[in-house]
Design a protein around this motif. Structure first.
Motif, PDB file in Angstrom:
ATOM      1  N   SER A   5       0.862  -1.183   0.000  1.00 58.04           N
ATOM      2  CA  SER A   5       0.000   0.000   0.000  1.00 58.04           C
ATOM      3  C   SER A   5       0.897   1.231   0.000  1.00 58.04           C
ATOM      4  N   ASP A   6       0.306   2.406  -0.187  1.00 60.25           N
ATOM      5  CA  ASP A   6       1.103   3.634  -0.113  1.00 60.25           C
ATOM      6  C   ASP A   6       1.772   3.746   1.252  1.00 60.25           C
ATOM      7  N   GLY A   8       2.619   1.295   3.226  1.00 58.39           N
ATOM      8  CA  GLY A   8       3.699   0.316   3.240  1.00 58.39           C
ATOM      9  C   GLY A   8       4.924   0.800   2.482  1.00 58.39           C
ATOM     10  N   CYS A   9       4.714   1.427   1.325  1.00 59.34           N
ATOM     11  CA  CYS A   9       5.841   1.961   0.534  1.00 59.34           C
ATOM     12  C   CYS A   9       6.641   2.979   1.332  1.00 59.34           C
ATOM     13  N   VAL A  10       5.934   3.916   1.952  1.00 60.40           N
ATOM     14  CA  VAL A  10       6.615   4.970   2.705  1.00 60.40           C
ATOM     15  C   VAL A  10       7.330   4.377   3.918  1.00 60.40           C
ATOM     16  N   LEU A  11       6.652   3.494   4.638  1.00 66.24           N
ATOM     17  CA  LEU A  11       7.264   2.903   5.828  1.00 66.24           C
ATOM     18  C   LEU A  11       8.479   2.050   5.474  1.00 66.24           C
ATOM     19  N   ILE A  12       8.390   1.278   4.408  1.00 60.74           N
ATOM     20  CA  ILE A  12       9.521   0.433   3.994  1.00 60.74           C
ATOM     21  C   ILE A  12      10.681   1.295   3.517  1.00 60.74           C
ATOM     22  N   ALA A  13      10.388   2.318   2.728  1.00 66.12           N
ATOM     23  CA  ALA A  13      11.452   3.197   2.229  1.00 66.12           C
ATOM     24  C   ALA A  13      12.171   3.876   3.387  1.00 66.12           C
TER      25      ALA A  13
END
Length: 179
Positions: A5-6, A8-13
């Motif tokens: 999800s968006d 998830g993308c931000v948290l992973i990055a």
């Protein structure tokens, strides 16, 4: 990150950049310890390193500031990392509601992150002069992250080895690392 999800993308990055900063700082401390007059044994070093990284360098912004202070990263890269961590903290990590990169409330921080990456690494043509539209925010975010990831940490890991070895050559023989 295509299956995330968006949020998830931000948290992973942000987690990936944060982990790389931890590794970079740990390597810096290791290189400095190896050059010390009284080097710390491995077990004690690991405990002290964890204590520092979880203590005074426990916040991402402190890690960024330290790396900038000692010249491991340049000012635009530090700004890009700080913008990523602000985006994460203000809109994704500490917000219980639904958050998407296309949200109007997210747009200013997303733009700040992308503009910072473009300033730090001006080559990603897909980031420059792209008009955001439905779905493009995520593409721009992931492209910005990939640019930051590929250009910053590939080169930075050797920065201190080179600087420390240059410095070591100028030290008196009795202060050189113990082998």
């Amino acid at each position: 990150m295509s299956h995330e999800s968006d949020r998830g993308c931000v948290l992973i990055a942000a987690a990936w950049v944060d982990d790389q900063l931890r590794v970079l700082i740990g390597n810096i401390f290791k290189d400095l310890n190896d050059c010390g007059v009284h080097p710390v044994a491995a077990k004690e070093f690991d405990a002290l390193n964890r204590s520092i990284l979880d203590g005074c360098f426990g916040k991402s912004v402190n890690r960024v500031n330290f790396c900038r202070l000692i010249g491991a990263i340049d000012s635009p890269t530090a700004a890009a990392m700080a913008a990523l961590f602000q985006l994460r903290n203000e809109h994704f990590a500490h917000f219980a509601g639904v958050s998407e990169l296309s949200d109007s409330a997210v747009a200013p921080k997303l733009s700040e992150f992308i503009e910072s990456v473009v300033e730090a690494h001006p080559n990603p043509a897909s980031l420059q002069n792209t008009v955001c539209g439905p779905g493009l925010e995520r593409l721009r975010f992931t492209t910005a992250f990939e640019s930051l990831r590929a250009t910053t940490f590939a080169a930075e890991t050797n920065f201190f080895k080179i600087a420390i070895h240059r410095r070591l050559r100028s030290l008196p023989i009795e202060l050189r690392p113990h082998k």
